[in-house]
Design a protein around this motif. Structure first.
Motif, mmCIF file in Angstrom:
data_model
loop_
_atom_site.group_PDB
_atom_site.id
_atom_site.type_symbol
_atom_site.label_atom_id
_atom_site.label_comp_id
_atom_site.label_asym_id
_atom_site.label_seq_id
_atom_site.Cartn_x
_atom_site.Cartn_y
_atom_site.Cartn_z
ATOM 1 N N HIS A 148 13.974 -16.581 19.255
ATOM 2 C CA HIS A 148 13.828 -16.262 17.842
ATOM 3 C C HIS A 148 15.186 -15.775 17.331
ATOM 4 O O HIS A 148 15.595 -14.644 17.627
ATOM 5 N N CYS A 170 11.350 -14.291 23.533
ATOM 6 C CA CYS A 170 9.977 -13.869 23.796
ATOM 7 C C CYS A 170 9.051 -14.984 23.346
ATOM 8 O O CYS A 170 9.499 -16.023 22.852
ATOM 9 N N GLY A 171 7.758 -14.763 23.479
ATOM 10 C CA GLY A 171 6.781 -15.752 23.045
ATOM 11 C C GLY A 171 6.455 -15.591 21.576
ATOM 12 O O GLY A 171 7.175 -16.047 20.691
ATOM 13 N N GLU A 172 5.369 -14.905 21.284
ATOM 14 C CA GLU A 172 4.911 -14.714 19.908
ATOM 15 C C GLU A 172 5.678 -13.580 19.252
ATOM 16 O O GLU A 172 5.807 -12.493 19.814
ATOM 17 N N ALA A 174 6.549 -11.887 15.074
ATOM 18 C CA ALA A 174 6.285 -11.967 13.634
ATOM 19 C C ALA A 174 7.036 -10.864 12.915
ATOM 20 O O ALA A 174 7.132 -9.730 13.404
ATOM 21 N N ALA A 189 6.776 -8.306 18.804
ATOM 22 C CA ALA A 189 6.625 -9.373 19.790
ATOM 23 C C ALA A 189 5.485 -8.990 20.712
ATOM 24 O O ALA A 189 5.540 -7.951 21.383
ATOM 25 N N THR A 195 3.138 -4.604 23.332
ATOM 26 C CA THR A 195 3.801 -5.145 22.145
ATOM 27 C C THR A 195 5.131 -4.441 21.962
ATOM 28 O O THR A 195 5.198 -3.209 22.007
ATOM 29 N N HIS A 216 -2.185 -4.838 22.358
ATOM 30 C CA HIS A 216 -1.883 -5.971 21.473
ATOM 31 C C HIS A 216 -1.874 -5.454 20.040
ATOM 32 O O HIS A 216 -2.893 -4.976 19.535
ATOM 33 N N THR A 218 -1.032 -5.895 15.835
ATOM 34 C CA THR A 218 -0.909 -6.799 14.702
ATOM 35 C C THR A 218 -0.756 -5.961 13.442
ATOM 36 O O THR A 218 -0.673 -4.734 13.492
#
Length: 458
Positions: A148, A170-172, A174, A189, A195, A216, A218
């Motif tokens: 990213h 990293c993977g995911e 936002a 991430a 996280t 996790h 969000t």
């Protein structure tokens, strides 16, 4: 000059959702005057670059036939098409000229709004994230070979200047909403068991790891106006989501923020530091079906779940709260995005009124984007083939005006609020609240929603 654009009126997809009526939306159209120069802290706009015209919005589909249904949890709305700074001075979005995608910066704090395209050496991918900074630059996140990569974009002469900031592998990942100070930008991430919170702009040496949070995470809501206290929705070991507060002034210290019941999923959606008003989503009142509720930071009253905000087969998402209403949370105006089978429209609501006004959104509204002024005016950015950069303005209708929102007598007009029920506690001293010990700089009312108990409606 083109005249005001008539809003597109969506049609209800359910007998329980009344079709919205056009509200007092006043488009602010560009005039023939020269473009307003950017603020001193921002790079000047490109006078020679043409402003691409996005494709016109798709027509509103025909009204579906109302059929009986079984209420379910609302669908998840798509992300906002435009991101605004906390003070509303700038906005950024990923625009399309019909063939390619490119970042675009909007200047909104001048006499009239105007857009500056920021194309790079090659078109951007549709999923590229952009966010405005307080100085007028635009942060962009690109995915390159599984990394990213972050850069700051700004207009420079006939082209686009770019300052590479570095990359996170990293993977995911936002981006979080723009920080209130306008100087820093953050991203989360999500890993397998934890996280990581990253400061991706505003640091000294590129992306910096702020803290690693178990679970996790969000969401992302700022609790103060200094950019110190951040709320995230955290799920531990696959359990229900609970809002937690992250103190960036203490190295990312995490404390509980919101818990209605032990087994409920309690997510924070919006917070206003001036009034302490919170907008949240929880399944506490009806397990398995999340509902919108509201509470107040520092209040001992239970969290309320208004029936007027419960629209079957529609996703209702708050996106803006009126600021400046110090110690008056029930008088704050709240703007909500309503997504249904008939399209997307607006909801306007105040906790004190217990009534949701549904109005048609302006044509070309960048859905999910908007900002309240302190005097109660809602500003909605929109873009059409005729007006590529505009702002429509509206406000909550007067409580005595029954011509807006639901028609008089509609069941959603005067339904009482619900509150989640819980086992009452013995009449003893209040339980200690973690955030009472946290140094909430800039927060007038200390967050005492953690461990908030709920009482039966009365």
């Amino acid at each position: 000059m083109p005249g005001p654009l008539a809003p597109t009126r969506p049609t209800a997809a359910s007998p329980n959702v009344a079709p919205p009526t056009p509200g007092p939306l006043t488009p602010v159209l560009p005039t023939a005057t020269a473009p307003v120069p950017a603020r001193p802290t921002a790079a000047p706009p490109m006078p020679a670059a043409p402003v691409p015209t996005p494709a016109p919005p798709a027509p509103t589909p025909a009204p579906p036939t109302a059929t009986p249904h079984t209420p379910t949890s609302p669908p998840t709305p798509p992300p906002a098409a435009c991101v605004l700074t906390a003070d509303g001075a700038y906005a950024a979005r990923l625009a399309c000229d019909g063939t390619s995608w490119f970042p675009e910066r909007w200047t909104l704090d001048g006499p009239e709004p105007y857009a500056v395209p920021l194309p790079g050496n090659q078109p951007e991918e549709p999923g590229t994230e952009v966010a405005p900074m307080g100085d007028g630059r635009v942060l962009i996140r690109r995915v390159v070979d599984g990394r990213h990569a972050f850069s700051l974009l700004y207009p420079t002469g006939p082209g686009t200047g770019e300052v590479p900031l570095g990359a996170v592998e990293c993977g995911e990942l936002a981006l979080l909403p723009p920080a209130p100070d306008g100087r820093c930008a953050y991203a989360v991430a999500v890993g397998e068991t934890s996280t990581t919170l990253w400061r991706v702009a505003g640091g000294a040496f590129g992306p910096e790891c702020v803290t690693e949070i178990p679970g996790h995470c969000t969401g992302g809501v700022w609790l103060d106006r200094t950019g110190r206290m951040l709320a995230l929705d955290r799920s531990l070991d696959g359990g229900p989501a609970k809002a937690v507060a992250v103190d960036l002034g203490r190295g990312g210290e995490v404390t509980p923020l919101l818990q209605i019941t032990d087994g409920s999923a309690d997510r924070l959606l919006l917070a206003d530091p001036d009034s302490g008003l919170l907008l949240l989503r929880s399944d506490a009142p009806s397990p398995g079906h999340e509902r919108l509720g509201w509470g107040v930071l520092g209040s001992t009253l239970p969290v309320r779940f208004p029936e007027c905000l419960r629209l079957d087969d529609c996703a209702v998402t708050p996106f803006a709260i009126q600021p400046g209403q110090t110690l008056m949370p029930e008088s704050c105006a709240v703007a909500l995005r309503i997504d249904g089978a008939a399209g997307t429209w607006l909801g306007l609501w105040r906790p004190a009124e217990r009534r949701l006004h549904q109005v048609a959104a302006p044509q070309g509204w960048l859905a999910g984007a908007g900002l309240w002024t302190r005097d109660g005016e809602l500003q909605l950015p929109y873009s059409t083939g005729v007006v590529p950069c505009g702002v429509a303005r509206t406000s909550v209708p007067d409580p005595a005006d029954h011509s807006a929102g639901h028609p008089a007598g509609h069941p959603a007009c005067h339904q009482a609020e619900s509150v989640a029920r819980a086992v009452p506690e013995p009449p003893s001293a209040p339980r200690p609240v973690p955030l009472q010990q946290a140094p909430l700089a800039g927060l007038r009312r200390r967050a005492t929603t953690a461990g908030t108990r709920t009482a039966p409606a009365g």
